[in-house]
Design an enzyme around this catalytic site. Sequence first.
Site, short mmCIF file in Angstrom:
data_model
loop_
_atom_site.label_atom_id
_atom_site.label_comp_id
_atom_site.label_asym_id
_atom_site.label_seq_id
_atom_site.Cartn_x
_atom_site.Cartn_y
_atom_site.Cartn_z
N GLU A 87 7.28 -10.42 73.97
CA GLU A 87 7.53 -8.99 73.80
C GLU A 87 7.75 -8.36 75.18
O GLU A 87 6.99 -8.66 76.10
CB GLU A 87 6.34 -8.31 73.11
CG GLU A 87 6.66 -6.90 72.69
CD GLU A 87 5.49 -6.21 72.01
OE1 GLU A 87 5.73 -5.37 71.15
OE2 GLU A 87 4.34 -6.50 72.37
N GLY A 146 -2.87 -6.72 78.14
CA GLY A 146 -4.24 -6.97 77.68
C GLY A 146 -4.24 -8.01 76.59
O GLY A 146 -5.08 -8.90 76.56
N ALA A 147 -3.26 -7.91 75.68
CA ALA A 147 -3.15 -8.84 74.58
C ALA A 147 -1.77 -8.71 73.95
O ALA A 147 -1.05 -7.75 74.20
CB ALA A 147 -4.24 -8.57 73.54
N MET A 148 -1.41 -9.69 73.10
CA MET A 148 -0.11 -9.68 72.43
C MET A 148 -0.29 -10.22 71.02
O MET A 148 -0.88 -11.28 70.82
CB MET A 148 0.89 -10.53 73.22
CG MET A 148 2.24 -10.70 72.52
SD MET A 148 3.04 -9.10 72.22
CE MET A 148 4.01 -9.50 70.77
N GLU A 149 0.27 -9.50 70.03
CA GLU A 149 -0.03 -9.73 68.62
C GLU A 149 0.80 -10.81 67.96
O GLU A 149 1.05 -10.75 66.75
CB GLU A 149 0.16 -8.42 67.85
CG GLU A 149 1.60 -7.94 67.73
CD GLU A 149 2.06 -7.01 68.83
OE1 GLU A 149 3.08 -6.32 68.67
OE2 GLU A 149 1.38 -6.97 69.88
N ASN A 150 1.27 -11.83 68.67
CA ASN A 150 2.08 -12.89 68.07
C ASN A 150 1.49 -13.27 66.70
O ASN A 150 0.29 -13.49 66.58
CB ASN A 150 2.08 -14.13 68.96
CG ASN A 150 2.30 -13.80 70.42
OD1 ASN A 150 3.34 -13.29 70.80
ND2 ASN A 150 1.30 -14.08 71.24
N HIS A 183 -7.19 -4.00 67.29
CA HIS A 183 -5.84 -3.49 67.51
C HIS A 183 -4.79 -4.56 67.23
O HIS A 183 -3.83 -4.34 66.50
CB HIS A 183 -5.76 -3.00 68.95
CG HIS A 183 -4.39 -2.62 69.41
ND1 HIS A 183 -3.86 -1.38 69.21
CD2 HIS A 183 -3.45 -3.32 70.08
CE1 HIS A 183 -2.65 -1.33 69.74
NE2 HIS A 183 -2.38 -2.50 70.27
N GLU A 184 -4.98 -5.73 67.82
CA GLU A 184 -3.97 -6.79 67.67
C GLU A 184 -3.91 -7.32 66.24
O GLU A 184 -2.83 -7.67 65.75
CB GLU A 184 -4.26 -7.93 68.65
CG GLU A 184 -4.26 -7.52 70.12
CD GLU A 184 -2.99 -6.81 70.56
OE1 GLU A 184 -1.91 -7.10 70.01
OE2 GLU A 184 -3.08 -5.95 71.44
N HIS A 203 -1.75 -5.33 64.00
CA HIS A 203 -0.32 -5.60 64.15
C HIS A 203 0.15 -6.70 63.21
O HIS A 203 1.35 -6.82 62.95
CB HIS A 203 -0.03 -6.06 65.58
CG HIS A 203 0.11 -4.94 66.56
ND1 HIS A 203 0.93 -3.87 66.35
CD2 HIS A 203 -0.48 -4.73 67.76
CE1 HIS A 203 0.86 -3.05 67.38
NE2 HIS A 203 0.00 -3.54 68.24
#
Length: 906
Positions: free
Chosen positions: A178, A314-318, A350-351, A354
């Site tokens: 992303e 911080g993070a990624m919602e793959n 949060h993630e 998503h």
Amino acid sequence: MASLPMNCSPTFCVPGFWSPFTIFRSRSSRRRRRLHSLGLAAMPEKRPFERLPADVSPINYSLCLKPDLLDFTFEGKLEAAAQVRQATNQIVMNCADIDIITASYAPEGDEEIHATGFNYQNEDEKVTLSFPSTLQTGTGTLKIDFVGELNDKMKGFYRSKYTTPSGEVRYAAVTQFEATDARRAFPCWDEPAIKATFDISLVVPKDRVALSNMNVIDRKPYPDDENLVEVKFARTPVMSTYLVAFVVGEYDFVETRSKDGVCVRVYTPVGKAEQGKFALEVAAKTLPFYKDYFNVPYPLPKIDLIAIADFAAGAMENWGLVTYRETALLIDPKNSCSSSRQWVALVVGHELAHQWFGNLVTMVFNIFKLAQSWLTAASSSWVYVILLPYITGYLLPVITLNHTVCQVSVGHPSEVDEIFDAISYSKGASVIRMLHDYIGDKDFKKGMNMYLTKFQEKNAATEDLWESLENASGKPIAAVMNTWTKQMGFPLIYVEAEQVEDDRLLKLSQKKFCASGSYVGEDCPQWMVPITISTSEDPNQAKLKILMDKPEMNVVLKNVKPDQWVKLNLGTVGFYRTQYSSAMLESLLPGIRDLSLPPVDRLGLQNDLFSLARAGIISTVEVLKVMEAFVNEPNYTVWSDLSCNLGILSTLLSHTDFYEEIQEFVKDVFSPIGERLGWDPKPGEGHLDALLRGLVLGKLGKAGHKATLEEARRRFKDHVEGKQILSADLRSPVYLTVLKHGDGTTLDIMLKLHKQADMQEEKNRIERVLGATPLPDLIQKVLTFALSEEVRPQDTVSVIGGVAGGSKHGRKAAWKFIKDNWEELYNRYQGGFLISRLIKLSVEGFAVDKMAGEVKAFFESHPAPSAERTIQQCCENILLNAAWLKRDAESIHQYLLQRKASPPTV
């Protein structure tokens, strides 16, 4: 995607949905006029960016990748089932930093056609495959063999450095796609609206863990090398390229199953599985919550959460494989502080949200990149742990900025990360939160279910969501929301009251709120504003709810006694500022002192006043007087916002010769709560008490409060000598205090503690406070340290930013350091959002007109295309700071001198 907190409290940013949205020409011209009035020229127009042709599109990607963890390269084979929708002799795809070896297309049931040329358009990150004959409409298979680099830029398919328990440095191969970086891992149609399924295989060393979005369905020896294995994963649902992920490395994990039977795993560095248990518990409870709330099940058989050593966000919602910074996922039961637990809980929730919003349904532009966070909080048992910090961390910072939620022009993929600043991210969340309150929870959930069910595995537009919510609620959602998503900014509601026998007559008017003062443009925009009104009779309930759909409105509140206060925006859910008449404001102050105003309303009242003062609508002295009314305040989040605003004011006044006077004010305001809290936890205290103690002690210590400084030095000495180890919650305030009032020896000790720290949380804790050191030679030492091997690349930004925010001298030194080391810094961060964040943190504290020109001139000769909007905002803010200082400095000084001569009684 979540970004680590760099503000007064955790902040989210940088989602990655993009589209060539319209920007109104009239708005552009107004902005240019405003910039001209500030002495700045608008950024030059860029050439339009063209999306991919629609003549060929993917159905399925069958992708095999073979990363080399020693040479930092990878080989790839792609077989994509594709649909030719219009006859063509070329296929245009996204491709960046990849070399194609061979390419061919085989129409279904026909012979393979080999591509005769690969034309790379590097600036647009595209490749055109040319074929000697026309590809006819129908389906077929596109085959591409290619090679690429495991880069060190924390984007695409990249390498992440880690140290094994034995001390050996090794590398993992990980992904961050992303917003538009899947194209760096394989040639693809890299736009979120162009979805397909994915069959992924990885060829990896047999002693390494291999993960992807789906579960493993086969693992077998690789025929060409006995040290390798081929790991094949199940087919994904239909999804966007930016959600694809794979990881190859060494990890331990902890595992459980949610009550719905989903396998949940948290992957940690080897030897640190224990640190994954907190996130595991949060994830296992959160998945069923969302499933029940939206009445839509999680569609995959598993969800993995993994801590990555080098990670920009911080993070990624793959989908099915969520990646995190270590500090956003790992919790040491003994050595992690309360704020870290809160942060991990928030980011995990949060993630996982998503997985529904963004993954299951992809908006062409997704305003939900943060909405899930407040929704998690508002509907779960952590409401006061997370919801109130949401107010200060997400809603209030964005109200100081200004552009639309949904209609922003994107000229090039390099701009995507920057577009989604605090404004888009937090304004989207804040507006949705206001909408939820306007609709009501029952109809909101019903509408969300309708939306998710109708558009799952599809693309949706903002209007589709409004339609679902309108059908569920029967309210004019589209009409209301268009006033928020199709024009810049937000309103200022002015209210005055008149007692009419037993009733209270309120006269409301709205106009656009401007950070530079009253709106003076043509055709002042208007909003449809859901407004709640409460009174002291029942401060927690709305006495009246209205929809203000005109510039002015009179409202009658029945049966309100003359001695009762009236407040707008119950719960601070409305995305607007409120300005009260002097009499109404005066009547609200006792509600602050006696705490009869709810915490979030006390917070919102003070924050509104501070922003009005910043904009020049009221005097800053008025805000200082109101701040003194918080003497009995017990709430952490209210104090957090007070602390943040006083920090902004302190930074502004560091440009004057009476900086010490504002520090005396800080000590006066924070001393009573500091004395009540003390240094050590008391029986029955909770999470928020620990957060408050750390906040207050840090504020007092930084301001030079004598007793706090002495105790911090004593406890630091005992900690260093091993006599009494500091609790995790006290480390940040103690470290900050001793550094702020320390010398070279103190800094050397802190750097030694940093080197010895095994937890990334502890390293980051130290890195964030190093900039407090006061002496010029020590500041240079910290800046040099920021670019050393001791600091992870993503954390360099917080070290430099800490120096810039630490003192007036630090600000100048940090800016010079950035200019002197620009080539290295830009090469490190390039188009990612970290370059924008670095610039913002380093220059936003200036308050001298000429600095705006200097910043602008530097970046004209040292272009940073992905940060142009940030640079423009920073220059504007410097000029606004300078105007604020000129306007209010003298009156603030006189007020502080008057207080010193006649101290207030509390």
